[in-house]
Scaffold this active site. Structure first.
Site, PDB file in Angstrom:
ATOM      1  N   LYS A  12       6.440   5.239  -7.479  1.00 21.40           N
ATOM      2  CA  LYS A  12       6.792   3.947  -8.090  1.00 21.40           C
ATOM      3  C   LYS A  12       7.994   4.109  -9.015  1.00 21.40           C
ATOM      4  O   LYS A  12       8.863   3.244  -9.069  1.00 21.40           O
ATOM      5  CB  LYS A  12       5.608   3.401  -8.907  1.00 21.40           C
ATOM      6  N   ASP A  69       0.242  -4.106 -11.820  1.00 25.69           N
ATOM      7  CA  ASP A  69      -1.084  -4.071 -11.206  1.00 25.69           C
ATOM      8  C   ASP A  69      -0.991  -4.843  -9.893  1.00 25.69           C
ATOM      9  O   ASP A  69      -0.348  -5.891  -9.828  1.00 25.69           O
ATOM     10  CB  ASP A  69      -2.140  -4.677 -12.123  1.00 25.69           C
ATOM     11  N   GLY A 150      -2.810   3.271   0.748  1.00 22.68           N
ATOM     12  CA  GLY A 150      -3.759   2.167   0.522  1.00 22.68           C
ATOM     13  C   GLY A 150      -4.088   1.423   1.800  1.00 22.68           C
ATOM     14  O   GLY A 150      -4.434   2.024   2.822  1.00 22.68           O
ATOM     15  N   ASP A 152      -2.126  -0.221   3.774  1.00 22.66           N
ATOM     16  CA  ASP A 152      -0.957  -0.437   4.640  1.00 22.66           C
ATOM     17  C   ASP A 152      -1.288  -0.491   6.139  1.00 22.66           C
ATOM     18  O   ASP A 152      -0.721  -1.313   6.855  1.00 22.66           O
ATOM     19  CB  ASP A 152       0.105   0.650   4.391  1.00 22.66           C
ATOM     20  N   HIS A 177       5.637  -6.640  -1.971  1.00 25.06           N
ATOM     21  CA  HIS A 177       5.214  -7.370  -3.181  1.00 25.06           C
ATOM     22  C   HIS A 177       5.777  -6.702  -4.432  1.00 25.06           C
ATOM     23  O   HIS A 177       6.281  -7.353  -5.328  1.00 25.06           O
ATOM     24  CB  HIS A 177       3.686  -7.386  -3.212  1.00 25.06           C
TER      25      HIS A 177
HETATM   26  P1  IMP Z   1      -2.083  -0.361  -8.131  1.00 26.73           P
HETATM   27  O1  IMP Z   1      -2.324  -1.469  -9.099  1.00 26.73           O
HETATM   28  O2  IMP Z   1      -0.650  -0.222  -7.739  1.00 26.73           O
HETATM   29  O3  IMP Z   1      -2.707   0.929  -8.570  1.00 26.73           O
HETATM   30  O4  IMP Z   1      -2.817  -0.776  -6.785  1.00 26.73           O
HETATM   31  C1  IMP Z   1      -4.214  -0.958  -6.695  1.00 26.73           C
HETATM   32  C2  IMP Z   1      -4.676  -0.722  -5.275  1.00 26.73           C
HETATM   33  O5  IMP Z   1      -4.092  -1.714  -4.417  1.00 26.73           O
HETATM   34  C3  IMP Z   1      -4.246   0.610  -4.674  1.00 26.73           C
HETATM   35  O6  IMP Z   1      -5.171   1.620  -4.971  1.00 26.73           O
HETATM   36  C4  IMP Z   1      -4.224   0.297  -3.195  1.00 26.73           C
HETATM   37  O7  IMP Z   1      -5.524   0.346  -2.676  1.00 26.73           O
HETATM   38  C5  IMP Z   1      -3.763  -1.137  -3.164  1.00 26.73           C
HETATM   39  N1  IMP Z   1      -2.301  -1.212  -2.998  1.00 26.73           N
HETATM   40  C6  IMP Z   1      -1.371  -1.427  -3.971  1.00 26.73           C
HETATM   41  N2  IMP Z   1      -0.138  -1.461  -3.466  1.00 26.73           N
HETATM   42  C7  IMP Z   1      -0.277  -1.253  -2.144  1.00 26.73           C
HETATM   43  C8  IMP Z   1       0.657  -1.173  -1.071  1.00 26.73           C
HETATM   44  O8  IMP Z   1       1.879  -1.285  -1.216  1.00 26.73           O
HETATM   45  N3  IMP Z   1       0.121  -0.957   0.154  1.00 26.73           N
HETATM   46  C9  IMP Z   1      -1.212  -0.821   0.377  1.00 26.73           C
HETATM   47  N4  IMP Z   1      -2.110  -0.866  -0.582  1.00 26.73           N
HETATM   48  C10 IMP Z   1      -1.654  -1.089  -1.842  1.00 26.73           C
END
Ligand code: IMP
Length: 193
Positions: A12, A69, A150, A152, A177
């Site tokens: 990130k 988030d 995640g 994807d 996003h």
């Molecule tokens: P975080 O807030 O970025 O930690 O995202 C929380 C959760 O959302 C992650 O653990 C993933 O399961 C899912 N997630 C966030 N961003 C992505 C993405 O770009 N692709 C797929 N899953 C995502």
């Protein structure tokens, strides 16, 4: 200006670093500011969680910062897994188990619409601002592709034939996003740095 991205995810940080080139901003990580504890995420919304994380860093370490988030919001499941995306199938935060549970819960469901949503909270000199990025798409019936992370492999953005996991990362990072929310954040930073 020194600005902390309240994350331990180096991907990130890399994703935003090059977008800030040319600006008078030194981007640092949680490690850089000596923050080793896990950030609190006790809220019921993405906006609430990103605010909680940013406020924690700002109050404890006294540095301007931003936190993000993200959640996957599935229409037919009333927005689930949403804010609970990371630990949908349990505290182990296992992406395979999360996807399997989601596919199970979507078995036989015709309306496959879903969206990824990111909320970023920026705090500079105590002033807070939030930025949102959304990508609309659908949940497939099986996993496809090996890139990304995640959810994807089961998310196909609208107007594309591939899932996020079938796209090269640079492509996904252009339309995601997080990219949309980061773009808004960068525009705000450009107006002040
Ligand atoms: P975080 O807030 O970025 O930690 O995202 C929380 C959760 O959302 C992650 O653990 C993933 O399961 C899912 N997630 C966030 N961003 C992505 C993405 O770009 N692709 C797929 N899953 C995502």
């Amino acid at each position: 200006m020194k600005l902390c991205f309240a994350t331990n995810n180096t991907h990130k940080i890399k994703e935003i670093e090059h977008k800030l080139e040319g600006l008078d901003i030194v981007l640092c990580s949680l490690k850089d500011i000596g923050c080793t504890q896990e950030l609190p995420e006790n809220q019921k919304t993405l906006g609430g969680n990103s605010l909680e994380k940013a406020e924690f860093v700002y109050n404890q370490f006294g540095v301007d910062c931003f936190a993000d988030d993200t959640g996957l919001e599935v229409f037919a499941l009333d927005g689930e897994p949403g804010v609970y995306s990371a630990r949908y199938a349990g505290d182990s935060k296992n992406p395979e188990a999360n996807m399997d549970l989601l596919l199970q819960n979507m078995k036989g469901v015709k309306d496959r619409r879903a969206q990824f949503r990111t909320v970023i909270t920026l705090i500079i000199n105590g002033k807070k601002k939030q930025f949102e990025g959304v990508v609309h798409g659908r949940i497939l019936e099986e996993k496809r592709g090996g890139h990304g992370f995640g959810y994807d492999p089961i998310f196909q953005p609208n107007h594309y034939d591939e899932t996020f996991a079938q796209m090269p990362l640079v492509e996904k990072n252009k339309i995601s996003h997080r990219a949309i929310a980061l773009e808004k954040l960068v525009n705000q930073l450009k107006s002040i740095a």
